[in-house]
Structures are given as C-alpha cells and as structure tokens.
Design a protein around this motif. Structure first.
Motif, PDB file in Angstrom:
ATOM      1  N   MET A   1      -6.341   3.593  11.901  1.00 55.19           N
ATOM      2  CA  MET A   1      -6.344   3.705  10.444  1.00 55.19           C
ATOM      3  C   MET A   1      -6.833   2.400   9.825  1.00 55.19           C
ATOM      4  SD  MET A   1      -2.723   5.621   9.762  1.00 55.19           S
ATOM      5  CE  MET A   1      -2.986   5.628   7.998  1.00 55.19           C
ATOM      6  N   SER A   2      -7.523   2.502   8.697  1.00 58.11           N
ATOM      7  CA  SER A   2      -8.011   1.322   7.996  1.00 58.11           C
ATOM      8  C   SER A   2      -6.845   0.478   7.519  1.00 58.11           C
ATOM      9  CB  SER A   2      -8.874   1.742   6.815  1.00 58.11           C
ATOM     10  OG  SER A   2      -9.222   0.622   6.040  1.00 58.11           O
ATOM     11  N   ARG A   3      -6.974  -0.835   7.652  1.00 57.20           N
ATOM     12  CA  ARG A   3      -5.922  -1.718   7.176  1.00 57.20           C
ATOM     13  C   ARG A   3      -5.876  -1.735   5.648  1.00 57.20           C
ATOM     14  NH1 ARG A   3      -6.452  -7.453   9.854  1.00 57.20           N
ATOM     15  NH2 ARG A   3      -4.517  -7.759   8.692  1.00 57.20           N
ATOM     16  N   ILE A   4      -7.037  -1.622   5.014  1.00 60.50           N
ATOM     17  CA  ILE A   4      -7.091  -1.620   3.556  1.00 60.50           C
ATOM     18  C   ILE A   4      -7.561  -0.259   3.070  1.00 60.50           C
ATOM     19  CG2 ILE A   4      -8.292  -2.545   1.538  1.00 60.50           C
ATOM     20  CD1 ILE A   4      -8.243  -5.256   2.821  1.00 60.50           C
ATOM     21  N   THR A   5      -6.774   0.344   2.193  1.00 60.82           N
ATOM     22  CA  THR A   5      -7.157   1.637   1.622  1.00 60.82           C
ATOM     23  C   THR A   5      -7.347   1.556   0.109  1.00 60.82           C
ATOM     24  OG1 THR A   5      -4.832   2.289   1.371  1.00 60.82           O
ATOM     25  CG2 THR A   5      -5.947   2.905   3.436  1.00 60.82           C
ATOM     26  N   THR A   6      -6.836   0.483  -0.511  1.00 57.18           N
ATOM     27  CA  THR A   6      -6.897   0.349  -1.964  1.00 57.18           C
ATOM     28  C   THR A   6      -7.390  -1.047  -2.323  1.00 57.18           C
ATOM     29  OG1 THR A   6      -4.976   1.811  -2.138  1.00 57.18           O
ATOM     30  CG2 THR A   6      -5.602   0.572  -4.118  1.00 57.18           C
ATOM     31  N   ILE A   7      -8.281  -1.122  -3.310  1.00 61.16           N
ATOM     32  CA  ILE A   7      -8.789  -2.414  -3.771  1.00 61.16           C
ATOM     33  C   ILE A   7      -8.574  -2.512  -5.270  1.00 61.16           C
ATOM     34  CG2 ILE A   7     -10.768  -3.976  -3.887  1.00 61.16           C
ATOM     35  CD1 ILE A   7     -12.038  -2.385  -1.607  1.00 61.16           C
ATOM     36  N   GLY A   8      -7.878  -3.553  -5.671  1.00 63.60           N
ATOM     37  CA  GLY A   8      -7.692  -3.829  -7.088  1.00 63.60           C
ATOM     38  C   GLY A   8      -8.715  -4.843  -7.565  1.00 63.60           C
ATOM     39  N   PHE A   9      -9.206  -4.653  -8.762  1.00 60.82           N
ATOM     40  CA  PHE A   9     -10.180  -5.575  -9.355  1.00 60.82           C
ATOM     41  C   PHE A   9      -9.646  -6.109 -10.675  1.00 60.82           C
ATOM     42  CE2 PHE A   9     -12.987  -3.305  -6.515  1.00 60.82           C
ATOM     43  CZ  PHE A   9     -13.950  -4.242  -6.158  1.00 60.82           C
ATOM     44  N   ASP A  10      -9.697  -7.414 -10.817  1.00 64.27           N
ATOM     45  CA  ASP A  10      -9.533  -8.015 -12.128  1.00 64.27           C
ATOM     46  C   ASP A  10     -10.773  -7.675 -12.951  1.00 64.27           C
ATOM     47  OD1 ASP A  10      -8.596  -9.899 -14.171  1.00 64.27           O
ATOM     48  OD2 ASP A  10     -10.203 -11.184 -13.447  1.00 64.27           O
ATOM     49  N   ALA A  11     -10.688  -7.809 -14.274  1.00 63.33           N
ATOM     50  CA  ALA A  11     -11.818  -7.474 -15.141  1.00 63.33           C
ATOM     51  C   ALA A  11     -12.496  -8.716 -15.707  1.00 63.33           C
ATOM     52  CB  ALA A  11     -11.365  -6.556 -16.271  1.00 63.33           C
ATOM     53  N   ASP A  12     -11.772  -9.466 -16.547  1.00 60.35           N
ATOM     54  CA  ASP A  12     -12.355 -10.606 -17.237  1.00 60.35           C
ATOM     55  C   ASP A  12     -12.765 -11.707 -16.265  1.00 60.35           C
ATOM     56  OD1 ASP A  12     -11.911  -9.352 -19.667  1.00 60.35           O
ATOM     57  OD2 ASP A  12      -9.971 -10.314 -19.981  1.00 60.35           O
ATOM     58  N   ASP A  13     -14.040 -12.065 -16.302  1.00 55.78           N
ATOM     59  CA  ASP A  13     -14.639 -13.118 -15.473  1.00 55.78           C
ATOM     60  C   ASP A  13     -14.659 -12.773 -13.991  1.00 55.78           C
ATOM     61  OD1 ASP A  13     -15.281 -14.848 -17.642  1.00 55.78           O
ATOM     62  OD2 ASP A  13     -13.169 -15.406 -17.759  1.00 55.78           O
TER      63      ASP A  13
END
Length: 233
Positions: A1-13
């Motif tokens: 199984m993939s170790r990472i399934t979710t990626i969060g992104f900041d927006a500003d800059d």
C-alpha cells in the motif's frame, strides 16, 4: 500500500502570490505616515500591532487593514485625520480586489497528482477572501476538499487528514511556512514538505529541521513535488 494517500496544500505563497501584496501595502502605509515616523519604525510598529491582534482578528486582509488603522492612530497620537483613514481603507479594498497570480507549476503539479492522491487545500485566513482567491485561481477543481481554518496546529492537521484521508500518518502537507504548514503537520504524524518562497511574513518564521529529519523534506519548486511523493511511496 502507498505510504501517502492524501496531500494537503497551503494556498498563499504556495499556490499563488500573497505576501508581496502585504509588503506593498506596508510600504504604502509607511509613506503615508512618513511625517510622523521613519519607514522602518512604522513597519516594526505595524508588525507588533498585527501580532497583538491575531488572537482577536485572526489572519487575513481585513484584520491587516484594522491593524494598519490602529498603527496610524498610534503613530499620530490619535490625531489621524479622516482622509488618512479613508486612504488606508482603500488600501485594504485594493488588496481584496487584486487579481490572483498563481505561482509557476501550481496548476501542472495539481493536475499530475489529482486522481492519484486525495488533494486537500488547507489555508487560514478570511473565509470570503480565501474562497474568492480559490475561485479566481482556476485551481479549485483539482481538490477533493477545501478547509479554511482559523489557525494551523497539529490537531488541525490530525483532524483534517482523518476526515479527508487515512489519517496524518499517510498524509503530506506542502507549504511555504515552516511554522504553519510543515512543523505542525510533522508533529501530527504526517510528512511536511517545505517549498520556500522569496517572501515570508516574519510571523511565520521558524527554524528548519536538520537535513535528514524524519518526515521532513525541502524542495526548491513545486515541480519537484511529484517525484518526491513517488519516492516516499
């Protein structure tokens, strides 16, 4: 199984320009108050007032505008004339109406990752303004979820990555702020990916983890993110 399934992104800059508009407004305020205080001193006074007001106004342009007005009142000894206050209010309105300038590679990277991972936009600030910028950016369709929060702490990331993913242990948070995006995500048990921006608000400064620190990565540009995520697994 993939170790990472979710990626969060900041927006500003991280996905679009933000801090340079605040810097321009700071400079404009300093010019307006130049007869009362040197530029550097006005900027420092504004920063102190902003920091003091964060617990009351939160993050965003509206709170920043109120802090500029308070700065003007303090610097002028309470004698700021209505015309000066009106000009400061116009600075805030101009910021709220400014076009959104996406950063290089933002759209392409999101398109590459969408569908392979759950993508979550995690940003703090004024709800109305952040929703406006997201809509104007044209990037909204890439995200599976959007979270506009009052602040970013370890429990914030634990809650969001549990709600929209498989928990923080299988999530990565990508952003330009060590203090808000990277370190609290790592503290929550996730990965923190630091993407430096040329301008970062001094309130967001923090010490970078040592090279090789667990669950920490630094990339020079967003285009380096997909291979990094692939290497993590």
């Amino acid at each position: 199984m993939s170790r990472i399934t979710t990626i969060g992104f900041d927006a500003d800059d991280t996905l679009w320009e933000n801090e340079r508009f605040f810097r321009n407004s700071e400079a404009h305020l300093a010019d307006l108050l130049a007869d009362h205080l040197p530029v550097a001193a006005t900027t420092e006074r504004l920063y102190q007032i902003e920091a003091r007001n964060l617990a009351v106004y939160g993050y965003g342009i509206k709170g920043f505008t109120l802090s500029m007005i308070e700065t003007a009142l303090e610097v002028t000894g309470g004698r700021a004339d209505p015309a000066l206050i009106a000009r400061i209010l116009q600075i805030g309105r101009d910021m709220l109406a400014h076009p959104v300038d996406t950063l290089p590679d933002a759209g392409q990277v999101l398109e590459m990752l969408a569908g392979r991972y759950r993508l979550v936009l995690i940003t703090k600030g004024d709800l109305f303004d952040q929703e406006r910028k997201l809509a104007a950016s044209g990037l909204g369709d890439h995200f599976d979820a959007v979270e506009i929060v009052a602040d970013k702490r370890p429990d914030t990331y634990a809650r969001i990555f549990t709600r929209h993913g498989d928990g923080p242990e299988r999530a990565a948070m990508v952003g330009n702020s060590l203090k808000s995006d990277v370190l609290p995500a790592i503290a929550a048990g996730g990965w923190g990916v630091f993407v430096p921006h040329a301008l970062t608000w001094s309130h967001e400064h923090a010490e970078e983890p040592e090279p090789g620190a667990e669950r920490f990565a630094r990339i020079d540009r967003l285009a380096d993110l997909p291979p990094l995520i692939g290497a993590i697994g």
